[in-house]
Design a protein around this motif. Structure first.
Motif, short mmCIF file in Angstrom:
data_model
loop_
_atom_site.label_atom_id
_atom_site.label_comp_id
_atom_site.label_asym_id
_atom_site.label_seq_id
_atom_site.Cartn_x
_atom_site.Cartn_y
_atom_site.Cartn_z
N MET A 7 -17.65 16.35 24.95
CA MET A 7 -17.99 16.43 23.55
C MET A 7 -16.88 15.83 22.68
O MET A 7 -17.16 15.10 21.75
N LYS A 8 -15.60 16.13 23.02
CA LYS A 8 -14.49 15.60 22.23
C LYS A 8 -14.41 14.08 22.37
O LYS A 8 -14.07 13.40 21.42
N ILE A 9 -14.71 13.56 23.55
CA ILE A 9 -14.62 12.11 23.75
C ILE A 9 -15.67 11.41 22.89
O ILE A 9 -15.39 10.35 22.34
N ASN A 10 -16.87 11.99 22.75
CA ASN A 10 -17.88 11.39 21.90
C ASN A 10 -17.40 11.30 20.45
O ASN A 10 -17.64 10.30 19.78
N LYS A 11 -16.73 12.33 19.97
CA LYS A 11 -16.19 12.30 18.61
C LYS A 11 -15.13 11.23 18.46
O LYS A 11 -15.08 10.54 17.44
N VAL A 12 -14.28 11.06 19.47
CA VAL A 12 -13.25 10.04 19.41
C VAL A 12 -13.88 8.65 19.40
O VAL A 12 -13.48 7.79 18.61
N ILE A 13 -14.86 8.42 20.24
CA ILE A 13 -15.53 7.11 20.29
C ILE A 13 -16.22 6.81 18.97
O ILE A 13 -16.11 5.70 18.44
N ILE A 14 -16.90 7.79 18.40
CA ILE A 14 -17.57 7.59 17.11
C ILE A 14 -16.56 7.32 16.02
O ILE A 14 -16.75 6.43 15.18
N THR A 15 -15.45 8.06 16.00
CA THR A 15 -14.41 7.84 14.99
C THR A 15 -13.81 6.45 15.11
O THR A 15 -13.61 5.76 14.10
N ILE A 16 -13.51 6.00 16.31
CA ILE A 16 -12.95 4.66 16.52
C ILE A 16 -13.96 3.60 16.08
O ILE A 16 -13.59 2.62 15.42
N PHE A 17 -15.22 3.78 16.41
CA PHE A 17 -16.25 2.82 16.00
C PHE A 17 -16.37 2.74 14.48
O PHE A 17 -16.43 1.65 13.92
N ILE A 18 -16.36 3.88 13.81
CA ILE A 18 -16.44 3.90 12.34
C ILE A 18 -15.21 3.24 11.73
O ILE A 18 -15.32 2.44 10.80
N LEU A 19 -14.03 3.56 12.25
CA LEU A 19 -12.80 2.94 11.75
C LEU A 19 -12.83 1.43 11.93
O LEU A 19 -12.51 0.68 11.00
N PHE A 20 -13.23 0.96 13.08
CA PHE A 20 -13.30 -0.47 13.33
C PHE A 20 -14.33 -1.14 12.41
O PHE A 20 -14.09 -2.23 11.90
N SER A 21 -15.47 -0.49 12.17
CA SER A 21 -16.49 -1.04 11.28
C SER A 21 -15.98 -1.17 9.86
O SER A 21 -16.21 -2.18 9.19
N ILE A 22 -15.28 -0.15 9.38
CA ILE A 22 -14.73 -0.19 8.02
C ILE A 22 -13.69 -1.29 7.90
O ILE A 22 -13.70 -2.07 6.95
N VAL A 23 -12.79 -1.35 8.87
CA VAL A 23 -11.73 -2.36 8.83
C VAL A 23 -12.32 -3.77 8.91
O VAL A 23 -11.96 -4.66 8.15
N SER A 24 -13.26 -4.00 9.82
CA SER A 24 -13.80 -5.34 10.00
C SER A 24 -14.65 -5.78 8.82
O SER A 24 -14.64 -6.95 8.45
N SER A 25 -15.38 -4.89 8.19
CA SER A 25 -16.18 -5.28 7.04
C SER A 25 -15.32 -5.45 5.79
O SER A 25 -15.61 -6.28 4.94
N GLY A 26 -14.27 -4.69 5.67
CA GLY A 26 -13.40 -4.78 4.50
C GLY A 26 -12.51 -6.00 4.50
O GLY A 26 -12.15 -6.53 3.45
N TYR A 27 -12.16 -6.49 5.69
CA TYR A 27 -11.25 -7.63 5.79
C TYR A 27 -11.87 -8.75 6.63
O TYR A 27 -11.26 -9.27 7.54
N ALA A 28 -13.11 -9.11 6.32
CA ALA A 28 -13.82 -10.11 7.12
C ALA A 28 -13.14 -11.47 7.07
O ALA A 28 -13.27 -12.25 8.00
N GLN A 29 -12.42 -11.78 6.02
CA GLN A 29 -11.76 -13.08 5.90
C GLN A 29 -10.31 -13.05 6.37
O GLN A 29 -9.57 -13.98 6.14
N SER A 30 -9.89 -11.99 6.99
CA SER A 30 -8.50 -11.83 7.42
C SER A 30 -8.24 -12.50 8.75
O SER A 30 -9.15 -12.78 9.52
N LYS A 31 -6.97 -12.68 9.03
CA LYS A 31 -6.53 -13.26 10.30
C LYS A 31 -6.67 -12.23 11.41
O LYS A 31 -6.24 -11.08 11.26
#
Length: 173
Positions: A1-25
């Motif tokens: 159960m804890k691993i699912n939360k970690v995977i979901i958190t990492i996925f959400i973090l990566f989605s926010i970062v990648s959409s916010g800085y799409a033009q970044s290096k």
């Protein structure tokens, strides 16, 4: 159960970062490190006894975005191996990394780095054990050419009521 939360958190973090800085290096890094044991609460560290002269090895792969010359945000995966000769504790880590690079126009720069994530460890004496990790580092970055950078950093790693001192070398591209 804890691993699912970690995977979901990492996925959400990566989605926010990648959409916010799409033009970044986009930058990738590989690191190899040596981990010294500063203070170990042996009752809490995977129910294993580690000798005072023990050490650990660490390999990391990090991929992230550099929105400006002053910042880096990324996600990483790592392999850990503690006390190779005695207890055989090994594991994996998944973490997010944040770097702040003060603006200078030199080839060699200081930087501050923090890693926050999850670590899963196994040993011969006990079952698997997961815990959160927090790492704070100070390092040097040397730009070799337009695409390649060399890194060296050290700091403190907090996990399972224990404190480690990692010393890492890496290459970024």
């Amino acid at each position: 159960m804890k691993i699912n939360k970690v995977i979901i958190t990492i996925f959400i973090l990566f989605s926010i970062v990648s959409s916010g800085y799409a033009q970044s290096k986009i930058e990738g890094k590989f690191e190899a490190g040596y981990i010294l044991f500063n203070h170990i609460n042996s009752q809490k560290f995977n129910n294993s006894r580690l000798a005072d002269e023990s050490y650990g090895l660490n390999l990391n792969a990090i991929c992230g975005l550099q929105p400006s010359e002053k910042a880096f945000v990324g996600l990483g995966l790592g392999y850990l191996n503690f006390d190779l000769s005695n207890s055989g504790i090994h594991g994996i880590t998944a973490f997010s990394t944040f770097e702040f690079i003060p603006p200078t126009y030199k080839k060699t720069k200081f930087y501050l780095r923090s890693n926050l994530g999850y670590s899963q460890r196994w040993s011969r004496q006990s079952k698997e054990r997961g815990t959160s990790i927090l790492e704070l580092n100070l390092g040097l970055k040397r730009r070799m050419n337009h695409k390649m950078k060399l890194y060296m950093h050290s700091g403190v790693l907090f996990t399972q009521r224990s404190v480690f001192i990692p010393i890492r070398l890496g290459v970024g591209f």
